[in-house]
Motif scaffolding. Structure first.
Motif, PDB file in Angstrom:
ATOM      1  N   ASP A 130       0.947  -1.046  -0.012  1.00 41.18           N
ATOM      2  CA  ASP A 130       0.113  -0.019  -0.034  1.00 41.18           C
ATOM      3  C   ASP A 130       0.980   1.246   0.043  1.00 41.18           C
ATOM      4  N   PHE A 132       0.178   4.387  -0.073  1.00 40.03           N
ATOM      5  CA  PHE A 132      -0.686   5.752   0.273  1.00 40.03           C
ATOM      6  C   PHE A 132      -0.277   5.957   1.888  1.00 40.03           C
ATOM      7  N   LYS A 134      -1.535   6.228   5.399  1.00 41.18           N
ATOM      8  CA  LYS A 134      -2.711   5.788   6.141  1.00 41.18           C
ATOM      9  C   LYS A 134      -3.395   7.012   6.874  1.00 41.18           C
ATOM     10  N   ASN A 135      -4.790   6.998   6.757  1.00 44.51           N
ATOM     11  CA  ASN A 135      -5.371   8.122   7.287  1.00 44.51           C
ATOM     12  C   ASN A 135      -5.771   7.737   8.695  1.00 44.51           C
ATOM     13  N   GLU A 166     -14.465   6.213   2.711  1.00 47.69           N
ATOM     14  CA  GLU A 166     -13.190   5.826   1.961  1.00 47.69           C
ATOM     15  C   GLU A 166     -12.826   7.380   1.254  1.00 47.69           C
ATOM     16  N   ARG A 172      -5.981  11.175  -1.320  1.00 43.90           N
ATOM     17  CA  ARG A 172      -4.905  10.141  -0.970  1.00 43.90           C
ATOM     18  C   ARG A 172      -3.585  10.621  -1.324  1.00 43.90           C
ATOM     19  N   LYS A 173      -2.545  10.632  -0.393  1.00 44.71           N
ATOM     20  CA  LYS A 173      -1.430  11.226  -0.322  1.00 44.71           C
ATOM     21  C   LYS A 173      -0.248   9.908  -0.525  1.00 44.71           C
TER      22      LYS A 173
END
Length: 585
Positions: A130, A132, A134-135, A166, A172-173
């Motif tokens: 993954d 990106f 994580k938020n 979502e 998304r970063k």
């Protein structure tokens, strides 16, 4: 000195390691993996020595490396086929141009028992990394996590509802960099470029990979491991010291750059440098041995006598475990047992990861046909990962490339420009020039020639010839007989099933007939061969009570180390004496 020996004889070893090893970090950097951990631990973390950084450059390159010569020349191909047939005659298997008498499937399968537990385990489901960030919800963040900008006190119900939503793709970063095995499992469609700061036993400096980027990547990888694996934040590192266990292939400028990373950038209070070969001797509780270090990309040989490395015996071979993995792929394709998938060990890191796993599970050295049914994975662009049940054959041929390197075609990756490494300040031992208490040099060095700089020899021979040549370079029959009976195989490649008897047989045949030597023996490792040097570095650091040879952060930043400064690192005679006292007690 007498007080130190008495102290080491009376203290309980477990207490010594716990008391003195809890604030020492041992760093053993390699071309493919880095082994790092606290000195009082039994085993280190072993982490792929690589980093993937997000890139916006077009066209995108999945791997930032030197120009890879992936094309095998006609001459190399012919030499490889000749080497295969020579190996086939020794192993009593069909030549390349021959068909086995019972070639139709199913054949009588050769059992592969080197790693039975792994073969019987269910294959884990593969997932891409993954990429990106994580938020993480504010309620579950730790103290070290940065708070969300403009965050407000919200009810738990509202927070839970936000977790379930979502985020959109635009929100998304991407992670700026990803280290370790996660970096090898990034999908080729993602905007990332893999970097390996060390290649073939040297810093991976080239026109495509500038020095500053190499050093910055080393610092980032090591810092990430210290924070994420060892849980040592930067603000606490002034309470820790570092031991660098360095392969013999590194040159003096490379060692200095690594010392600067450890002391200046990572913030350790002090550091010391030890050679892998010397550390391996102490890691197995020996004092004299011929060390054969079989790494992923380099194999090196050096002799150690009474705890002192003999620099004139050091030989480097430009092949290792990854070359065996590539040869495994070539062998299967030649026998048409590989499924019709695009497997590329050079440009697709995840494919090399799979090939290394197959090699570790199934390759071995024994006579007769060795075959196995294995699961081969494919990672095609734009497709989900696939699995293919495949019959692998001639599994005993690739590891024999250690004795016949033309089978491996080890020069696929060219070495870096050597002019960059010119440095006349030897950072490692200069034992032949050392003055010891009572005056005079250490007597064992009286018969050895003096070199102004540390020799870096690279040979195009197999390991049996390299071991024989290294030992015979000592020039003393009594020492040669002792070393031929004290060979030690270390590194990841040393775990190949059947390697020890193969080394003993071929070294015995490689000794010239006029030499009065008729006995050879490879000593069994007391611990995992891949971690022997790391463990030896931990032992040397813990037993170094006086720390006369350690370099302090302030001294390094202010002055560095210069010729004649009195602070140049040497393999300390006192460290060796302390270690000998501990090992013999």
């Amino acid at each position: 000195m007498a007080y130190t020996q008495d102290y080491l004889k009376t203290i309980v070893p477990t207490n010594l390691f716990n008391d003195r090893g809890s604030n020492i970090v041992v760093i053993n950097p390699g071309s493919a993996n880095i082994r790092i951990g606290l000195a009082h631990k039994d085993i280190p973390f072993s982490i792929p020595h690589c980093i993937s950084r997000r890139t916006t450059q077009l066209p995108k390159r999945n791997v930032l490396d030197q120009m890879l010569n992936s094309q095998v020349t006609t001459a190399q191909h012919m030499e490889r086929e000749r080497a295969y047939d020579m190996i086939a005659s020794l192993l009593r298997i069909p030549f390349l141009g021959e068909e086995a008498a019972n070639s139709s499937y199913p054949r009588k399968m050769g059992r592969v028992d080197a790693y039975p537990t792994q073969n019987n385990m269910k294959e884990p489901v593969f997932t891409w990394t993954d990429v990106f960030e994580k938020n993480v919800p504010h309620s579950s963040r730790t103290k070290e996590d940065a708070p969300n900008e403009g965050g407000t006190n919200e009810s738990p119900t509202l927070k839970e509802s936000k977790i379930k939503v979502e985020p959109s793709f635009s929100e998304r970063k991407y992670r700026e960099y990803i280290c370790g095995e996660e970096a090898l499992r990034i999908s080729p469609t993602e905007p990332y470029c893999l970097r390996r700061p060390i290649r073939r036993g040297h810093l991976n400096v080239s026109q495509h990979y500038p020095t500053q980027q190499v050093l910055e990547d080393l610092h980032t990888i090591w810092d990430w491991i210290l924070v994420e694996k060892l849980h040592i934040p930067h603000r606490q590192r002034n309470m820790y010291s570092a031991i660098l266990v360095i392969p013999e292939t590194f040159d003096n400028r490379e060692i200095k750059e690594m010392l600067s990373i450890v002391l200046r950038d990572l913030g350790f209070s002090s550091a010391v440098v030890h050679q892998e070969g010397l550390a391996a001797v102490f890691g197995n509780g020996l004092s004299t041995a011929c060390i054969v270090n079989m790494g992923a990309q380099v194999t090196s040989v050096i002799c150690v006598e009474d705890g002192v490395a003999l620099p004139t015996t050091q030989i480097s071979l430009r092949f290792g475990g990854e070359d065996i993995s590539r040869c495994l792929l070539w062998t299967q394709r030649h026998h048409q047992t590989w499924p019709p998938i695009r497997t590329d060990a050079l440009s697709k890191p995840v494919d090399l990861l799979m090939l290394n796993s197959l090699k570790e599970s199934y390759c071995q050295i024994k006579e007769g046909e060795v075959e196995a049914v294995a699961m081969v994975h494919s990672y095609e662009d734009g497709k989900p990962p696939g699995s293919h049940k495949t019959r692998l054959t001639a599994l005993n041929v690739p590891p024999m490339g250690l004795f016949y390197p033309t089978l491996l075609v080890p020069d696929v990756h060219p070495p870096p420009p050597r002019s960059w490494f010119n440095d006349y300040d030897d950072m490692l031992e200069d034992t032949c020039h050392m003055d010891f208490p009572g005056g005079g040099a250490y007597p064992m060095w009286e018969s050895y020639p003096v070199f102004q700089t540390k020799p870096k020899k690279e040979e195009n021979i197999g390991i049996a010839e390299a071991i024989t040549k290294s030992i015979l370079l000592t020039g003393r029959i009594d020492l040669q007989r002792k070393l031929f009976c004290s060979m030690q195989l270390i590194g990841g490649g040393a775990s190949i099933y059947g390697l020890i008897p193969a080394v003993e047989e071929r070294v015995l045949h490689a000794i010239p007939s006029h030499e009065a030597i008729d006995t050879v023996e490879v000593l069994q490792s007391r611990t995992n061969p891949a971690f022997v040097s790391w463990k030896g570095g931990a032992i040397l650091g813990i037993l170094d009570i006086s720390r006369d040879a350690w370099i302090h952060r302030e001294d390094w930043i202010r002055n560095g180390i210069h010729i004649g400064s009195g602070r140049k690192y040497k393999d300390s005679f006192y460290v060796q004496a302390q270690a000998m006292c501990y090992l013999n007690s």
